[in-house]
Design a protein around this motif. Structure first.
Motif, PDB file in Angstrom:
ATOM      1  N   HIS A   8     -56.539  38.576  -5.804  1.00 13.80           N
ATOM      2  CA  HIS A   8     -55.977  39.407  -6.879  1.00 13.80           C
ATOM      3  C   HIS A   8     -55.709  40.822  -6.365  1.00 13.80           C
ATOM      4  O   HIS A   8     -54.634  41.386  -6.611  1.00 13.80           O
ATOM      5  N   GLN A   9     -56.655  41.391  -5.649  1.00 15.87           N
ATOM      6  CA  GLN A   9     -56.484  42.750  -5.129  1.00 15.87           C
ATOM      7  C   GLN A   9     -55.287  42.820  -4.174  1.00 15.87           C
ATOM      8  O   GLN A   9     -54.488  43.759  -4.237  1.00 15.87           O
ATOM      9  N   MET A  12     -52.071  42.611  -6.206  1.00 19.73           N
ATOM     10  CA  MET A  12     -51.809  43.858  -6.918  1.00 19.73           C
ATOM     11  C   MET A  12     -51.373  44.962  -5.962  1.00 19.73           C
ATOM     12  O   MET A  12     -50.527  45.794  -6.297  1.00 19.73           O
ATOM     13  N   GLN A  13     -51.898  44.975  -4.760  1.00 17.44           N
ATOM     14  CA  GLN A  13     -51.488  45.958  -3.756  1.00 17.44           C
ATOM     15  C   GLN A  13     -50.028  45.737  -3.368  1.00 17.44           C
ATOM     16  O   GLN A  13     -49.245  46.674  -3.274  1.00 17.44           O
ATOM     17  N   LYS A  16     -47.915  46.878  -6.270  1.00 22.51           N
ATOM     18  CA  LYS A  16     -47.873  48.342  -6.307  1.00 22.51           C
ATOM     19  C   LYS A  16     -46.893  48.886  -5.279  1.00 22.51           C
ATOM     20  O   LYS A  16     -46.119  49.809  -5.572  1.00 22.51           O
TER      21      LYS A  16
END
Length: 199
Positions: A8-9, A12-13, A16
């Motif tokens: 997930h991280q 999301m990175q 972004k």
């Protein structure tokens, strides 16, 4: 951190980075042409939402209602005392009620004169031409007159045009086109339009 959290991280990175790139690439500043079209509900409501937003920042706004102007309109009733809002209403209301082409054409041209005034005024930040697509479809206005006024407007002015079956020339010149798609509509099941919800 668990495997799912790590994935997930990373996702999301990546998201972004894409968003940041788009924000960095958006360098042009000018008024926009937005078209809200399609058979679904919400085109006029979306336009009034943007009117509310612009008024909230203290901008001058003009709204021209070509079809539903004689109907009750909760948004107009709430906002019409704002000194920065100028509303012009086509005097005949629904053209399928009048069934008088000559009278409807005359009423359309009268309110279009108000629209042209707004579209020429550099102090007007936002102009909404609500249900203008019907005026083009029924031949009360010609597309060249409308596109010329849009093209010659002040560069900082944004215009929102609403209505079903937007003319292909309007779609071609628009910066943003949103098509409202009807999946289900309560009216088709015999439910009346509801005050405060539908108007």
């Amino acid at each position: 951190m668990g495997d799912r959290d790590s994935r997930h991280q990373r996702a999301m990175q990546t998201l972004k980075e894409r968003v940041d790139d788009k924000v960095a690439g958006a360098t042009e500043q000018r008024g926009l042409l937005l078209v809200f079209t399609g058979n679904g509900k919400g085109k006029t409501t979306a336009a009034w939402g943007t009117v509310t937003r612009a008024l909230g920042y203290g901008y001058r706004v003009g709204v021209v209602q070509f079809i539903k102007g004689l109907w009750e309109c909760g948004e107009r009733a709430r906002l019409e005392t704002d000194p920065n809002l100028d509303v012009a209403i086509m005097a005949t209301g629904f053209t399928w009620e009048t069934q008088n082409r000559e009278a409807d054409t005359r009423a359309c041209r009268e309110v279009w004169a108000e629209a042209e005034r707004m579209l020429a005024d550099p102090e007007v930040y936002l102009v909404v031409l609500d249900e203008i697509t019907y005026m083009l479809k029924f031949g009360y206005l010609d597309i060249e007159t409308v596109t010329r006024a849009i093209q010659n407007r002040p560069p900082e002015q944004t215009v929102i045009m609403t209505g079903r079956n937007a003319h292909r020339d309007l779609i071609a010149m628009a910066d943003t086109v949103t098509e409202m798609q009807e999946t289900r509509h309560a009216f088709n099941a015999g439910l009346q339009a509801r005050r405060g919800i539908d108007y």
